[in-house]
Design an enzyme around this catalytic site. Sequence first.
Site, PDB file in Angstrom:
ATOM      1  N   ARG A  42       0.900  -1.067  -0.052  1.00  0.00           N
ATOM      2  CA  ARG A  42      -0.381  -0.193   0.039  1.00  0.00           C
ATOM      3  C   ARG A  42       0.685   1.020   0.253  1.00  0.00           C
ATOM      4  O   ARG A  42       0.734   2.384   0.193  1.00  0.00           O
ATOM      5  CB  ARG A  42      -0.875   0.190   0.702  1.00  0.00           C
ATOM      6  N   CYS A  48     -11.313   0.912   2.988  1.00  0.00           N
ATOM      7  CA  CYS A  48     -10.081   0.368   4.326  1.00  0.00           C
ATOM      8  C   CYS A  48      -9.504   2.076   4.966  1.00  0.00           C
ATOM      9  O   CYS A  48      -8.240   2.569   4.314  1.00  0.00           O
ATOM     10  CB  CYS A  48      -9.199  -1.046   4.434  1.00  0.00           C
ATOM     11  N   GLU A  61      -4.073   4.617   6.225  1.00  0.00           N
ATOM     12  CA  GLU A  61      -4.506   3.668   4.227  1.00  0.00           C
ATOM     13  C   GLU A  61      -5.100   4.001   3.663  1.00  0.00           C
ATOM     14  O   GLU A  61      -4.143   5.158   2.206  1.00  0.00           O
ATOM     15  CB  GLU A  61      -4.446   2.426   3.806  1.00  0.00           C
TER      16      GLU A  61
HETATM   17  N1  EPU Z   1     -12.132  -9.509  10.987  1.00  0.00           N
HETATM   18  C1  EPU Z   1     -12.594  -9.177  12.673  1.00  0.00           C
HETATM   19  N2  EPU Z   1     -13.247  -8.026  12.853  1.00  0.00           N
HETATM   20  C2  EPU Z   1     -13.590  -7.281  11.368  1.00  0.00           C
HETATM   21  C3  EPU Z   1     -13.027  -7.581  10.375  1.00  0.00           C
HETATM   22  C4  EPU Z   1     -12.157  -8.267   9.801  1.00  0.00           C
HETATM   23  O1  EPU Z   1     -12.532 -10.128  13.690  1.00  0.00           O
HETATM   24  O2  EPU Z   1     -14.599  -6.622  12.128  1.00  0.00           O
HETATM   25  C5  EPU Z   1     -10.831 -10.719  10.739  1.00  0.00           C
HETATM   26  C6  EPU Z   1     -11.958 -11.328   9.710  1.00  0.00           C
HETATM   27  O3  EPU Z   1     -12.418 -11.973  10.316  1.00  0.00           O
HETATM   28  C7  EPU Z   1     -10.573 -11.657   9.020  1.00  0.00           C
HETATM   29  C8  EPU Z   1      -9.896 -11.689   9.292  1.00  0.00           C
HETATM   30  O4  EPU Z   1      -9.332 -10.078   9.795  1.00  0.00           O
HETATM   31  O5  EPU Z   1     -10.719 -13.087   9.920  1.00  0.00           O
HETATM   32  C9  EPU Z   1      -9.038 -10.596   7.829  1.00  0.00           C
HETATM   33  O6  EPU Z   1     -10.252  -9.339   7.520  1.00  0.00           O
HETATM   34  P1  EPU Z   1     -10.606  -9.787   6.406  1.00  0.00           P
HETATM   35  O7  EPU Z   1     -10.039 -10.639   5.773  1.00  0.00           O
HETATM   36  O8  EPU Z   1     -11.763  -8.974   5.441  1.00  0.00           O
HETATM   37  O9  EPU Z   1      -9.373  -8.700   5.666  1.00  0.00           O
HETATM   38  P2  EPU Z   1      -8.202  -7.576   5.694  1.00  0.00           P
HETATM   39  O10 EPU Z   1      -7.143  -8.135   5.808  1.00  0.00           O
HETATM   40  O11 EPU Z   1      -9.501  -7.076   6.776  1.00  0.00           O
HETATM   41  C10 EPU Z   1      -7.825  -6.777   3.469  1.00  0.00           C
HETATM   42  C11 EPU Z   1      -7.132  -5.315   2.343  1.00  0.00           C
HETATM   43  C12 EPU Z   1      -8.810  -5.424   2.522  1.00  0.00           C
HETATM   44  C13 EPU Z   1      -9.039  -6.364   1.190  1.00  0.00           C
HETATM   45  C14 EPU Z   1      -9.540  -7.367   1.952  1.00  0.00           C
HETATM   46  C15 EPU Z   1      -9.791  -8.954   1.067  1.00  0.00           C
HETATM   47  C16 EPU Z   1      -6.182  -4.014   3.921  1.00  0.00           C
HETATM   48  C17 EPU Z   1      -5.780  -2.561   5.031  1.00  0.00           C
HETATM   49  N3  EPU Z   1      -7.581  -4.540   3.695  1.00  0.00           N
HETATM   50  O12 EPU Z   1      -9.103  -6.179   4.422  1.00  0.00           O
HETATM   51  O13 EPU Z   1      -8.307  -4.108   1.580  1.00  0.00           O
HETATM   52  O14 EPU Z   1     -10.329  -6.280   0.506  1.00  0.00           O
HETATM   53  O15 EPU Z   1      -8.250  -7.998   2.882  1.00  0.00           O
HETATM   54  O16 EPU Z   1      -9.228  -9.504   0.024  1.00  0.00           O
HETATM   55  O17 EPU Z   1      -5.276  -4.470   3.035  1.00  0.00           O
HETATM   56  C18 EPU Z   1      -8.614  -1.767   1.175  1.00  0.00           C
HETATM   57  O18 EPU Z   1      -7.193  -1.598   1.262  1.00  0.00           O
HETATM   58  O19 EPU Z   1      -9.502  -0.106   1.075  1.00  0.00           O
HETATM   59  C19 EPU Z   1      -9.539  -2.856   1.784  1.00  0.00           C
HETATM   60  C20 EPU Z   1     -10.769  -3.196   2.057  1.00  0.00           C
END
Ligand code: EPU
Length: 316
Positions: A179, A226, A302
């Site tokens: 990022r 995010c 971010e």
């Molecule tokens: N989780 C929670 N509570 C929440 C949100 C998530 O416990 O409120 C847990 C989920 O259950 C899961 C873990 O956290 O076990 C990861 O969550 P998720 O799969 O949603 O992925 P993320 O790491 O939160 C990243 C990117 C997103 C992208 C998703 C899917 C970043 C900061 N975020 O989210 O990117 O859409 O993977 O590929 O890298 C963005 O960059 O704007 C963005 C939304």
Amino acid sequence: MIAGNPLRDDPRLAAIAGISLAYGVVPKTWMATRTRVAVQATVHTPRGLRDLLRLARDNDWPLLMLGEGSNTIFASDEFDGIVVALDKRMFGNAEYIGDNMLRVGAARNLMSLVPFAHRAGLMGLEFCTKIPGQLGGALAGNAGAGELGICDCIDSVIAVTRSGRLIQVGQGEFEYGYRHSELAEAVILEADLRLEPLNEVRAKRAVQDFAARKVNQPYKLPSSGCIFKNPVDPATGESIGAGMLIDQAGLKGYAVNGAAVSEMHANFIVNTGNARGEDFLALISLIQDVVHHKTGIELEIEARIAGGPLTSCVLH
Ligand code: EPU
């Protein structure tokens, strides 16, 4: 200030060929704040952009590139600088140029490139499924999904530097990572993306997989995606979800006026009503404080913040 802003009457700005100007408008952002900007400049030619960047830099005028506003939050109700958009008709094209490559204008909508590439017989952009915004902004922030980022697809990029120089930068000639990208220091006009030959079954499965990852994200309310980068867990050295940390800190639903931590995914701040930039900033600082207090981890923003003490994308 806005009304009495000297930029409004500056004859040197009005004299630049290849740009058009509007004054006191409220540009659209996904966070849907009602920020009024002193000058909005739409760029129609590379030369117009060059002259604008030079004049702004020589006079220390704040300048902000804004595409579709999907990742930008204005810090306050007024922005006393120049907001610059690229004319989509001039900089929004995409074409197949052979050798598994697409040539794409920086104002092209990113996710539209996924089916475009498939029609051209190419794949490799499936991770951009449902990522909003334009290619230029995506390259400047190395947008992506998880560890995958759009900068990996670059063969070369044409950009204009802050001093108004037109440059071509090849893969390997700039730094980027999770990022972030050095390309953010210039204004990107066009990129050649190197992809791979289409395998329809794999491509379709990848699109479904990346779309599925978005189902727990709140797209019914205005938001900027995010807000924080996923930090590295100091205990394990592995990436850890910022959303999970905010959730575990008990902050889901916490609100400052109309700005609220999403109940669906805690790394999203949504605008539930008439939230202002200052509400988002107050909530962002509060989240950082609480998560740091509970875990010792610093959350890094971010999203792009325009103006105010946390500003990250305004060029001077
Ligand atoms: N989780 C929670 N509570 C929440 C949100 C998530 O416990 O409120 C847990 C989920 O259950 C899961 C873990 O956290 O076990 C990861 O969550 P998720 O799969 O949603 O992925 P993320 O790491 O939160 C990243 C990117 C997103 C992208 C998703 C899917 C970043 C900061 N975020 O989210 O990117 O859409 O993977 O590929 O890298 C963005 O960059 O704007 C963005 C939304």
